[in-house]
Design an enzyme around this catalytic site. Sequence first.
Site: not given
Length: 343
Positions: A104, A131, A276, A298
Site C-alpha cells: 500500500q 488486508p 486505501q 482511519h
Amino acid sequence: MDSAAVEIDGSVMEGGGQILRVSAALSCITGSAIKIIKIRAGRSTPGLRPQHLTGLQLLSDLCSGSLQGASIGSTDISLTPGKVRSGNHTADTQTAGSVCLLLQAALPCALYADAASQLLLKGGTNAEMAPQIDYTVKVFKPVVEKFGVHFDCDIRMRGYYPKGGGEVVVTAQPLKELQPVSMTDRGNITKIHGRAFVAGVLPFKLAKDMSAAAVRTIRKEIKELYINIQAVQEKEKAYGNGNGIISSLIGPGEAAAAVRMMMIVMMSLTLLPPPQLIIFMALAKGTSRIRTGAVTLHTQTAIHIAEQLTQAKFTITKSEDELSSGVTYIIECQGSGVVNPNL
C-alpha cells in the site's frame, strides 16, 4: 533535517501506522521532506515496529532518500526524498508483518518512476488487522486499475502468524498521471466467489466446514444467487499454519465489493474501504467520487494527511442509499494532479 520539512504529528486522530505509510509515500512522490513525530502514539506499543521500519526503508530506497532516526521503537523520523527510481527493490519484515501494508505504501511511489519496478515483499500474506493478499489481488487491484494503475502480483509463498515467511513479487508500471474515478453505483450482486483455506498442520476438513458454513450463512440472507466458496488445502506454497476465508461479491456496478465472511450478511457495506484509495484520489488529476459506508477515523486520518501534503481537497456528503436501509456517504476529492516528472 531541512528546516523546510513538513512536520507530521503521528499522534493525531487514529495515531497509527497509516500516518507513516501515507505521509512517507506522499513525501517520496511530491519531493517534500517530512519529519514525523510522536509515531504511533495512539497504540499500546508506540514507535516503530519491524513492519513499519521495513516499510520506511523500502520507501527511502524507492525514492533514493535520506532516512534519519529510523529504528525499532523510534517515535521521531525524518525523510528527505530524492528521485523515484525504478528497478528491483526488496523489503523483508522478518516477522508476520503484512506484505499488503508494505505494498500500500510502496505502490503509489513506484508509479512515479521512469520505468517498471519489481518489489519483492516478505512477511505475512494473511495477517490479522491488515488486508489479506487475496483481497489485494481480487479487489484492490481491479479498483485501482480504474485510476490507470497497472501492476501484477505473484504470490510465491503464503506466510502466517507468528513467523511470516510469505513472499510476494509485485511488478508495477509507471504512469504519467493518475486519472480520477467515479464509483458511486454499487450495482446488484450477481455472484459470490471465495476460498476457505487451511495450511500447515490444520486438516482439510476445517476448510470444508468453513466453506459449508459460509454458504449456509449467505443462503439465509440471499436465496437465489450463484455461490462458490472453494475449500483449499495449501501445501507447497505456504509457510506455517493458518486458516481463513475470503469472499468476493461480483456485480455489474462500477466496483465489486469484497468483505470478510462475517461482514457479507451486513449488506449495507458498500464498495471498497476507502482508506486505501485516499492517496490515489489525492494524486489524481480531476475530481474523484466514491460511495462508502460509515466514514471511519482511519479514513479521516488518511484524508487529513493527504490534504496536509498535497493540494487535494476532500468533501464528505451524507447520501441515502436506495439499495439498503442504511446511510452511505460520498467522498469527493479535487485531486492535486501530480505529474510524473520522470516520464
